[in-house]
Design an enzyme around this catalytic site. Structure first.
Site, PDB file in Angstrom:
ATOM      1  N   ASP A 101       2.016 -11.847 -10.133  1.00 21.11           N
ATOM      2  CA  ASP A 101       1.193 -10.724 -10.568  1.00 21.11           C
ATOM      3  C   ASP A 101       2.030  -9.445 -10.566  1.00 21.11           C
ATOM      4  O   ASP A 101       3.238  -9.492 -10.821  1.00 21.11           O
ATOM      5  CB  ASP A 101      -0.035 -10.604  -9.657  1.00 21.11           C
ATOM      6  CG  ASP A 101      -1.279 -10.207 -10.429  1.00 21.11           C
ATOM      7  OD1 ASP A 101      -1.344  -9.036 -10.863  1.00 21.11           O
ATOM      8  OD2 ASP A 101      -2.180 -11.050 -10.603  1.00 21.11           O
ATOM      9  N   HIS A 129      -3.421  -4.647  -9.430  1.00 16.70           N
ATOM     10  CA  HIS A 129      -4.008  -5.965  -9.665  1.00 16.70           C
ATOM     11  C   HIS A 129      -3.482  -7.007  -8.681  1.00 16.70           C
ATOM     12  O   HIS A 129      -4.247  -7.809  -8.130  1.00 16.70           O
ATOM     13  CB  HIS A 129      -3.730  -6.407 -11.098  1.00 16.70           C
ATOM     14  CG  HIS A 129      -4.551  -7.581 -11.543  1.00 16.70           C
ATOM     15  ND1 HIS A 129      -4.122  -8.880 -11.426  1.00 16.70           N
ATOM     16  CD2 HIS A 129      -5.786  -7.635 -12.093  1.00 16.70           C
ATOM     17  CE1 HIS A 129      -5.056  -9.694 -11.891  1.00 16.70           C
ATOM     18  NE2 HIS A 129      -6.069  -8.968 -12.299  1.00 16.70           N
ATOM     19  N   SER A 183      -9.675 -12.969 -14.166  1.00 10.65           N
ATOM     20  CA  SER A 183      -8.449 -12.812 -13.387  1.00 10.65           C
ATOM     21  C   SER A 183      -8.744 -12.581 -11.916  1.00 10.65           C
ATOM     22  O   SER A 183      -7.864 -12.764 -11.064  1.00 10.65           O
ATOM     23  CB  SER A 183      -7.589 -11.672 -13.944  1.00 10.65           C
ATOM     24  OG  SER A 183      -8.208 -10.431 -13.721  1.00 10.65           O
TER      25      SER A 183
END
Length: 582
Positions: free
Chosen positions: A185, A217, A387
């Site tokens: 990520d 994220h 996600s």
């Protein structure tokens, strides 16, 4: 192999009825002159470069040092400054080639026996949208109370509160301990106070010496899996997170960054790999083949199915691959999230397959307004999208694997056995088709129990209880025999009663003399990497052979799964209603 599922057919007269995140969307595009050369063998990078120089120097001049392409030279080896290159052999080289010579270079290299594939590199772009910056202390929503808690870890266990009913299995000592989860990520925020165990961080971008999460994220995803923040705890608090920073601070990534990181993961004793990314293009062959290689090595890959719903056929790669667990999203009312991508898979719809798409996603979980740690401070923030659904399943799998005794875990830890346990334990949603919800909604306590059943079947061959192996929680396991092959879907109800779950099959009329109806069933074999199907047979209660059912399996498959074509054709005219099973 014998296939035997109940199936319903209804005939009347001549007519037979045969029944990633809103938080992160990704786009792919080809770069103009960046080329990936994939070799058939793993060797030190220097050996591959020497070979390329011997091949290309005959026609094109290499750009030495910092010399730019186009100033008296036509190509150069792109620098890859990361952990994998100096430590481990590699199977690819990244080149930059002058645009006017790209096609010629591709053609020459592709003709060489030592080269497996030559392709233009892809770029991945992610755009994140945070729903709100901060979870205020006074927030009081029912789904926050039910899925997340404001207590510390011990209070969670005592109170029975916590994320996704995970404390039910924490109370049994199943907390993810001993499981290593890789998170590919945007990195992780600077401090490591979010996690119980010490972290390993790696950076695969071109931003040298930058390990922090500049986007948010990656921190959020890792926290959902194993965080210990008291207001937004993770699913498996004792799992160890291995951070792979594969997106830059501007949310850009390249195939070569992923390939190097994947190669490093192969040497890092990873159990689970979370990919909360995806794209609509499954033709990035080096990427796709590397994912299969990781799966063959026993790494469980979990990926977001995408946020391009509610359009059918909008799945993202790699979540649409057979040996990847693809995760879709639902809202807190139990309905499909509008943004969650839908099946079927589109790999098989074109040449050379000319078949029917497979069922995806594999399962769904909550994906709207989840809370997780922020990268900007010691508070929680909110995100939506598949996600953030993907790490929920990754955390659940960490719990499932940690329920198995350590010394026997590797023998049954593969995507086929994990997927079987997940499918067997999911709860079907009302009003959604199999191409929207897959097997249904994740149920963590049920999934852990299903995993223990799979483990018990694996070890049941020992008849002598004195040599049986006992789990810490009192469960008894026996010497490996191997769990049975599983099918998904394992049951087809193609009558009107099968709707809406079996839509569109349950609404398609099949006529005498018409085109056959095809269902693509996934076969999962957890007992071996290379499988061979010896025979198939259809057994039914149709003595008059009104419906002809043919099966088209592949002769062999690798690593764990394959598609089985099931074709239904009306072979005779009928004048009465009948129900057929097979």
């Amino acid at each position: 192999m014998r296939t035997m599922w109940p199936n319903v057919f209804r005939s009347v007269g001549f007519l037979v009825y045969v029944i990633c995140s809103v938080a992160g969307s990704n786009q792919e595009q080809r770069t103009n002159s960046d080329v990936l050369v994939q070799f058939r063998e793993y060797r030190p990078l220097a050996m591959h470069v020497d070979w390329l120089q011997s091949q290309l120097a005959q026609r094109w001049k290499e750009c030495a040092g910092n010399l730019s392409i186009g100033i008296g030279c036509q190509w150069k080896v792109r620098s890859r400054r990361n952990l994998a290159v100096p430590k481990f052999p590699t199977d690819f080289v990244a080149l930059s080639v002058a645009e006017t010579f790209v096609s010629s270079v591709l053609e020459q290299l592709a003709s060489q026996d030592v080269v497996k594939k030559v392709m233009l590199e892809k770029t991945f772009t992610r755009t994140l949208k945070f729903e709100s910056e901060k979870w205020e202390s006074g927030t009081d929503a029912s789904h926050q109370r039910s899925l997340n808690s404001r207590f510390g870890a011990e209070d969670l266990i005592k109170s029975g509160a916590g994320p996704f009913s995970a404390p039910e299995v924490w109370q049994k000592g199943v907390t993810g301990r001993g499981i290593r989860v890789a998170v590919f990520d945007t990195g992780l925020r600077g401090d490591s106070t979010l996690f119980e165990l010490e972290l390993e961080r790696t950076n695969w971008t071109d931003e040298d010496d930058e390990f922090d999460d500049l986007v948010g994220h990656g921190t959020f995803v890792a926290g959902l899996i194993a965080g210990i923040h008291p207001e937004c705890p993770g699913i498996a608090p004792h799992a160890q997170i291995v951070v792979f920073r594969v997106f830059s601070g501007t949310q850009i990534s390249y195939t070569s960054w992923f390939l190097d990181a994947f190669n490093y993961a192969l040497y890092s004793d990873i159990d689970i790999l979370n990919l909360s990314i995806g794209g609509p293009d499954f033709s990035d062959e080096p990427f796709v083949e590397k994912v299969n290689e990781l799966s063959a090595a026993g790494i469980i890959i979990v990926s977001a199915i995408g946020n391009d719903g509610p359009v059918l056929g909008s799945l993202n790669n790699p979540a649409d691959m057979m040996d990847v667990i693809g995760v879709g999203g639902v809202d807190f009312h139990g309905g499909m999230a509008n943004f969650s991508s839908r099946g079927m898979t589109t790999h098989e719809l074109g040449y050379p397959f000319l078949s029917y798409g497979r069922v995806k996603p594999d399962l769904v979980t909550y994906a709207r307004s989840l809370f997780g740690p922020s990268h900007k401070g010691d508070h929680c923030t909110k995100l939506s999208g598949t996600s953030v659904a993907s790490p929920v399943v990754s955390g659940a799998i960490a719990l499932m694997l940690s329920s198995i005794p350590t010394q026997y875990r590797r023998e049954i830890s593969n995507v086929a056995s994990i997927k079987r346990a997940l499918i067997d334990s999911c709860k079907r949603l009302n009003g959604a088709s199999i191409f929207e919800q897959g097997a249904g909604l994740l149920d963590i306590p049920a999934a852990v129990e299903a995993m223990e059943i799979v483990a018990s079947e694996t070890f049941r061959s020992l008849s002598d209880t004195s040599s049986a192996m006992t789990h810490e929680q009192g469960h008894v396991y026996r010497k490996p025999e191997g769990p049975p092959v599983a099918l998904f879907p394992s049951f087809l109800d193609l009558s009107e009663a099968g709707c809406p779950y079996m839509w569109p099959f349950c609404s398609q009329a099949l006529y005498y003399g018409g085109v056959p109806l095809t269902v693509n069933v996934t076969i999962m074999n957890p007992t071996g990497l290379k499988s061979r199907i010896l025979w198939t047979r259809w057994i039914s209660n149709d003595p008059n052979e009104v419906v002809d059912v043919s099966l088209t399996p592949p002769a062999r498959f690798w690593p764990w799964s394959c598609g089985l074509g099931v074709h239904f054709r009306v072979a005779k005219e009928v004048e009465r209603e009948m129900v057929l099973y097979g």
